[in-house]
Design an enzyme around this catalytic site. Sequence first.
Site, PDB file in Angstrom:
ATOM      1  N   SER A  47      -2.518  -1.382  -8.009  1.00 16.40           N
ATOM      2  CA  SER A  47      -3.096  -1.586  -6.676  1.00 16.40           C
ATOM      3  C   SER A  47      -3.530  -3.015  -6.385  1.00 16.40           C
ATOM      4  O   SER A  47      -3.940  -3.319  -5.261  1.00 16.40           O
ATOM      5  CB  SER A  47      -4.293  -0.654  -6.469  1.00 16.40           C
ATOM      6  OG  SER A  47      -3.850   0.652  -6.204  1.00 16.40           O
ATOM      7  N   LYS A  50      -2.240  -4.659  -3.308  1.00 17.16           N
ATOM      8  CA  LYS A  50      -2.864  -4.594  -1.983  1.00 17.16           C
ATOM      9  C   LYS A  50      -3.468  -5.926  -1.545  1.00 17.16           C
ATOM     10  O   LYS A  50      -3.840  -6.083  -0.373  1.00 17.16           O
ATOM     11  CB  LYS A  50      -3.929  -3.498  -1.948  1.00 17.16           C
ATOM     12  CG  LYS A  50      -3.374  -2.082  -2.148  1.00 17.16           C
ATOM     13  CD  LYS A  50      -4.473  -1.043  -2.015  1.00 17.16           C
ATOM     14  CE  LYS A  50      -3.949   0.380  -2.161  1.00 17.16           C
ATOM     15  NZ  LYS A  50      -3.831   0.825  -3.540  1.00 17.16           N
ATOM     16  N   SER A 107      -9.441   1.467  -2.288  1.00 14.04           N
ATOM     17  CA  SER A 107      -8.050   1.336  -2.733  1.00 14.04           C
ATOM     18  C   SER A 107      -7.166   2.461  -2.206  1.00 14.04           C
ATOM     19  O   SER A 107      -6.300   2.978  -2.924  1.00 14.04           O
ATOM     20  CB  SER A 107      -7.970   1.272  -4.264  1.00 14.04           C
ATOM     21  OG  SER A 107      -6.712   0.788  -4.684  1.00 14.04           O
TER      22      SER A 107
END
Length: 374
Positions: A47, A50, A107
């Site tokens: 993640s 991102k 997230s």
Amino acid sequence: MFFQGVLPVCAEGESVEIESPSAILVEASTGTVLYEKAADEKRSPASVTKIMTALLIFEAIESGKIKLTDEAVTSAHAKSMGGSQVFLEEGEKQTVETLIKCIMIASGNDAAVTMAEHISGTEQEFVNLMNRRAKELGMLNTNFVDCCGLTEDPNHYTTARDIAIMSRELVTRFPQIYDYTTVWMEDITHVTRQGTKVFGLTNTNKLLRSYEGCKGLKTGSTSIAKYCLSATAVRNGIELISVIMTAPNSKTRFANAAALLNYGFGKCVLYTDENKDVLPEIRVKRGVEKTVPCRYEGEFNYLDTDGADLSAIKKEIVMQEEMEAPLLNGDSAGEAQYFLNGKKIGAVKLLVDKDVEKAGFFDYLKEAWYAYLC
């Protein structure tokens, strides 16, 4: 001009060792690399992906393409995301600002895909934009397959160095990201056909509560990526970016990031010239105005890690005495050069601060008339 620093955490000559196989530590304002370990090895970022998604969101806001108050609609594809999610329903509307919170605090994979589709129409088109932007930033060892990092596709990879590059771009250009990444807990409201429901967001970055000065940025973990982190912290005006990849567990990820930050804050002294002094005007040849004001392109930062006497830094203004019209706001007019012990350590561009049109026949006629009257 002023210096920024802290008392050393590491003794002189002491280095730092971490268990994680890949890492880098960078000072944000200058991009100076303070520590690296296998920083160019390609690895799955989970993640931490991102960060690029957030960068493109803020660039879209800056360009006027979207606004924080715009509403984005969750698609069936976005709803279907697994892993970390905020449980958006198909057809659910949330503001861009709320979705940024869902992405950067909790997230949310579903929130990331919703924003990707809102900006580019489809997630794939957004991923294409991510890869183009990565190339523009010089992220030489990066390729994205999705916008959230959930994939286990081996073609979705980056490096510690490339994560530091996109992290630095995000936090230096859009420091408002910290309005979101520093939030520990916050509620959002789901409004769907099933009714209204409050959902709590909790920050995945545990350093926020355990490391003084931590302000962000993004965690990530999957079975293939293991535990990753891009951590940012600010102390006494110095901002550091600590990137950890493929840590064996979450505790090691945070401990290694903190160790690198301690090491960096112990080494760094930052010299800053905000360049607020007024520059002399430059004579203009064949222009409708005789002189033009100038400005600095920005402040000057110099990072020292060797204990140099930064009070010895000297600034020299090197600028043109005369320029010929037409001139445009932002045209180069010279530079402010900085020297330490006779060695040039950097420069800041000097720019023309307004447009000046080229003088025409009637301008010269008017000038002659005023001269005659006087």
